[in-house]
Design a protein around this motif. Structure first.
Motif, PDB file in Angstrom:
ATOM      1  N   MET A   1       0.839  -1.199   0.000  1.00  0.00           N
ATOM      2  CA  MET A   1       0.000   0.000   0.000  1.00  0.00           C
ATOM      3  C   MET A   1       0.882   1.259   0.000  1.00  0.00           C
ATOM      4  O   MET A   1       1.773   1.357   0.841  1.00  0.00           O
ATOM      5  N   ASP A   2       0.655   2.179  -0.949  1.00  0.00           N
ATOM      6  CA  ASP A   2       1.490   3.384  -0.973  1.00  0.00           C
ATOM      7  C   ASP A   2       0.868   4.500  -0.107  1.00  0.00           C
ATOM      8  O   ASP A   2      -0.195   4.319   0.491  1.00  0.00           O
ATOM      9  N   THR A   3       1.556   5.650  -0.057  1.00  0.00           N
ATOM     10  CA  THR A   3       1.121   6.748   0.818  1.00  0.00           C
ATOM     11  C   THR A   3      -0.325   7.161   0.539  1.00  0.00           C
ATOM     12  O   THR A   3      -1.123   7.358   1.458  1.00  0.00           O
ATOM     13  N   PHE A   4      -0.663   7.282  -0.748  1.00  0.00           N
ATOM     14  CA  PHE A   4      -2.012   7.723  -1.094  1.00  0.00           C
ATOM     15  C   PHE A   4      -3.060   6.713  -0.615  1.00  0.00           C
ATOM     16  O   PHE A   4      -4.082   7.084  -0.029  1.00  0.00           O
ATOM     17  N   GLU A   5      -2.803   5.445  -0.864  1.00  0.00           N
ATOM     18  CA  GLU A   5      -3.771   4.410  -0.455  1.00  0.00           C
ATOM     19  C   GLU A   5      -3.942   4.385   1.065  1.00  0.00           C
ATOM     20  O   GLU A   5      -5.050   4.218   1.580  1.00  0.00           O
ATOM     21  N   MET A   6      -2.855   4.587   1.781  1.00  0.00           N
ATOM     22  CA  MET A   6      -2.935   4.610   3.247  1.00  0.00           C
ATOM     23  C   MET A   6      -3.741   5.820   3.723  1.00  0.00           C
ATOM     24  O   MET A   6      -4.521   5.736   4.655  1.00  0.00           O
ATOM     25  N   THR A   7      -3.543   6.969   3.028  1.00  0.00           N
ATOM     26  CA  THR A   7      -4.279   8.183   3.406  1.00  0.00           C
ATOM     27  C   THR A   7      -5.777   7.995   3.176  1.00  0.00           C
ATOM     28  O   THR A   7      -6.597   8.384   4.012  1.00  0.00           O
ATOM     29  N   VAL A   8      -6.134   7.400   2.026  1.00  0.00           N
ATOM     30  CA  VAL A   8      -7.549   7.177   1.722  1.00  0.00           C
ATOM     31  C   VAL A   8      -8.163   6.280   2.796  1.00  0.00           C
ATOM     32  O   VAL A   8      -9.259   6.539   3.291  1.00  0.00           O
ATOM     33  N   LYS A   9      -7.434   5.261   3.178  1.00  0.00           N
ATOM     34  CA  LYS A   9      -7.921   4.319   4.200  1.00  0.00           C
ATOM     35  C   LYS A   9      -8.155   5.064   5.526  1.00  0.00           C
ATOM     36  O   LYS A   9      -9.174   4.902   6.172  1.00  0.00           O
ATOM     37  N   LYS A  10      -7.177   5.919   5.863  1.00  0.00           N
ATOM     38  CA  LYS A  10      -7.274   6.676   7.109  1.00  0.00           C
ATOM     39  C   LYS A  10      -8.461   7.645   7.073  1.00  0.00           C
ATOM     40  O   LYS A  10      -9.189   7.801   8.047  1.00  0.00           O
ATOM     41  N   MET A  11      -8.654   8.288   5.915  1.00  0.00           N
ATOM     42  CA  MET A  11      -9.741   9.263   5.791  1.00  0.00           C
ATOM     43  C   MET A  11     -11.113   8.595   5.878  1.00  0.00           C
ATOM     44  O   MET A  11     -12.066   9.182   6.374  1.00  0.00           O
ATOM     45  N   LYS A  12     -11.199   7.365   5.397  1.00  0.00           N
ATOM     46  CA  LYS A  12     -12.475   6.636   5.466  1.00  0.00           C
ATOM     47  C   LYS A  12     -12.883   6.384   6.912  1.00  0.00           C
ATOM     48  O   LYS A  12     -14.060   6.251   7.228  1.00  0.00           O
ATOM     49  N   GLU A  13     -11.888   6.315   7.781  1.00  0.00           N
ATOM     50  CA  GLU A  13     -12.172   6.046   9.198  1.00  0.00           C
ATOM     51  C   GLU A  13     -12.434   7.318  10.007  1.00  0.00           C
ATOM     52  O   GLU A  13     -12.752   7.268  11.181  1.00  0.00           O
ATOM     53  N   MET A  14     -12.267   8.487   9.338  1.00  0.00           N
ATOM     54  CA  MET A  14     -12.441   9.760  10.054  1.00  0.00           C
ATOM     55  C   MET A  14     -13.902  10.063  10.337  1.00  0.00           C
ATOM     56  O   MET A  14     -14.778   9.720   9.548  1.00  0.00           O
ATOM     57  N   LYS A  15     -14.125  10.782  11.439  1.00  0.00           N
ATOM     58  CA  LYS A  15     -15.474  11.263  11.745  1.00  0.00           C
ATOM     59  C   LYS A  15     -15.728  12.480  10.847  1.00  0.00           C
ATOM     60  O   LYS A  15     -14.782  13.133  10.400  1.00  0.00           O
ATOM     61  N   PRO A  16     -17.016  12.818  10.601  1.00  0.00           N
ATOM     62  CA  PRO A  16     -17.332  13.952   9.716  1.00  0.00           C
ATOM     63  C   PRO A  16     -16.599  15.242  10.094  1.00  0.00           C
ATOM     64  O   PRO A  16     -16.090  15.952   9.232  1.00  0.00           O
ATOM     65  N   GLN A  17     -16.511  15.523  11.389  1.00  0.00           N
ATOM     66  CA  GLN A  17     -15.829  16.745  11.838  1.00  0.00           C
ATOM     67  C   GLN A  17     -14.339  16.723  11.478  1.00  0.00           C
ATOM     68  O   GLN A  17     -13.780  17.719  11.002  1.00  0.00           O
ATOM     69  N   GLU A  18     -13.730  15.573  11.669  1.00  0.00           N
ATOM     70  CA  GLU A  18     -12.296  15.423  11.334  1.00  0.00           C
ATOM     71  C   GLU A  18     -12.087  15.579   9.831  1.00  0.00           C
ATOM     72  O   GLU A  18     -11.118  16.184   9.382  1.00  0.00           O
ATOM     73  N   MET A  19     -13.019  15.039   9.072  1.00  0.00           N
ATOM     74  CA  MET A  19     -12.947  15.121   7.609  1.00  0.00           C
ATOM     75  C   MET A  19     -13.043  16.580   7.155  1.00  0.00           C
ATOM     76  O   MET A  19     -12.285  17.023   6.300  1.00  0.00           O
ATOM     77  N   THR A  20     -13.972  17.333   7.765  1.00  0.00           N
ATOM     78  CA  THR A  20     -14.123  18.754   7.436  1.00  0.00           C
ATOM     79  C   THR A  20     -12.832  19.502   7.748  1.00  0.00           C
ATOM     80  O   THR A  20     -12.363  20.318   6.947  1.00  0.00           O
ATOM     81  N   GLU A  21     -12.249  19.217   8.896  1.00  0.00           N
ATOM     82  CA  GLU A  21     -10.998  19.884   9.283  1.00  0.00           C
ATOM     83  C   GLU A  21      -9.876  19.546   8.306  1.00  0.00           C
ATOM     84  O   GLU A  21      -9.081  20.403   7.926  1.00  0.00           O
ATOM     85  N   GLN A  22      -9.829  18.297   7.902  1.00  0.00           N
ATOM     86  CA  GLN A  22      -8.803  17.860   6.951  1.00  0.00           C
ATOM     87  C   GLN A  22      -8.955  18.590   5.613  1.00  0.00           C
ATOM     88  O   GLN A  22      -7.989  19.062   5.023  1.00  0.00           O
ATOM     89  N   MET A  23     -10.207  18.734   5.154  1.00  0.00           N
ATOM     90  CA  MET A  23     -10.446  19.423   3.883  1.00  0.00           C
ATOM     91  C   MET A  23     -10.067  20.899   3.991  1.00  0.00           C
ATOM     92  O   MET A  23      -9.516  21.473   3.044  1.00  0.00           O
ATOM     93  N   GLU A  24     -10.353  21.516   5.133  1.00  0.00           N
ATOM     94  CA  GLU A  24      -9.987  22.923   5.338  1.00  0.00           C
ATOM     95  C   GLU A  24      -8.469  23.085   5.293  1.00  0.00           C
ATOM     96  O   GLU A  24      -7.944  24.042   4.742  1.00  0.00           O
ATOM     97  N   LYS A  25      -7.779  22.114   5.851  1.00  0.00           N
ATOM     98  CA  LYS A  25      -6.313  22.142   5.854  1.00  0.00           C
ATOM     99  C   LYS A  25      -5.778  22.032   4.415  1.00  0.00           C
ATOM    100  O   LYS A  25      -4.888  22.780   4.012  1.00  0.00           O
ATOM    101  N   LEU A  26      -6.363  21.124   3.652  1.00  0.00           N
ATOM    102  CA  LEU A  26      -5.927  20.963   2.256  1.00  0.00           C
ATOM    103  C   LEU A  26      -6.216  22.233   1.456  1.00  0.00           C
ATOM    104  O   LEU A  26      -5.402  22.658   0.643  1.00  0.00           O
TER     105      LEU A  26
END
Ligand code: SF4
Ligand code: SF4
Length: 105
Positions: A1-26
């Motif tokens: 699994m490469d960096t991108f695949e690991m990130t996608v996996k991690k993001m799938k496990e995020m709560k909606p609030q964490e996901m929103t924060e991550q998108m704001e950061k990006l």
């Protein structure tokens, strides 16, 4: 699994609030507004982070240049592709290339 695949996996496990924060950061890291391909239409629509959100919604018709390879998000998330505003998100481009081969542009 490469960096991108690991990130996608991690993001799938995020709560909606964490996901929103991550998108704001990006969004805060996205270099698109300084790219020659970016348009005023995209700016007015607040379009950013095409690498995750996918193609522009009818605001970016032409590919001039892509500065995604210089973006910290590309390095951090281990992207293989670029030109996300016209060709689709990293995930979509990986899928297409897996189906049709790397010669398709
Ligand atoms: S990789 Fe490209 S689309 Fe993604 S945040 Fe950076 S500049 Fe924006
Ligand atoms: S995705 Fe790439 S080509 Fe499109 S606006 Fe962002 S930096 Fe420019």
């Amino acid at each position: 699994m490469d960096t991108f695949e690991m990130t996608v996996k991690k993001m799938k496990e995020m709560k909606p609030q964490e996901m929103t924060e991550q998108m704001e950061k990006l969004k805060s890291m996205c270099l698109c507004p300084g790219c020659p391909t970016y348009t005023n239409c995209a700016r007015n629509a607040g379009e950013l982070v095409f690498c995750a959100n996918g193609k522009s919604f009818m605001c970016i018709p032409n590919e001039v240049q892509c500065i995604c390879p210089n973006c910290p998000v590309t390095k951090q998330l281990g992207y293989k592709y670029k030109q996300f505003c016209t060709r689709g998100a990293e995930k979509a481009q990986r899928y297409e290339h897996a189906l049709w081969g790397t010669k398709m542009v």
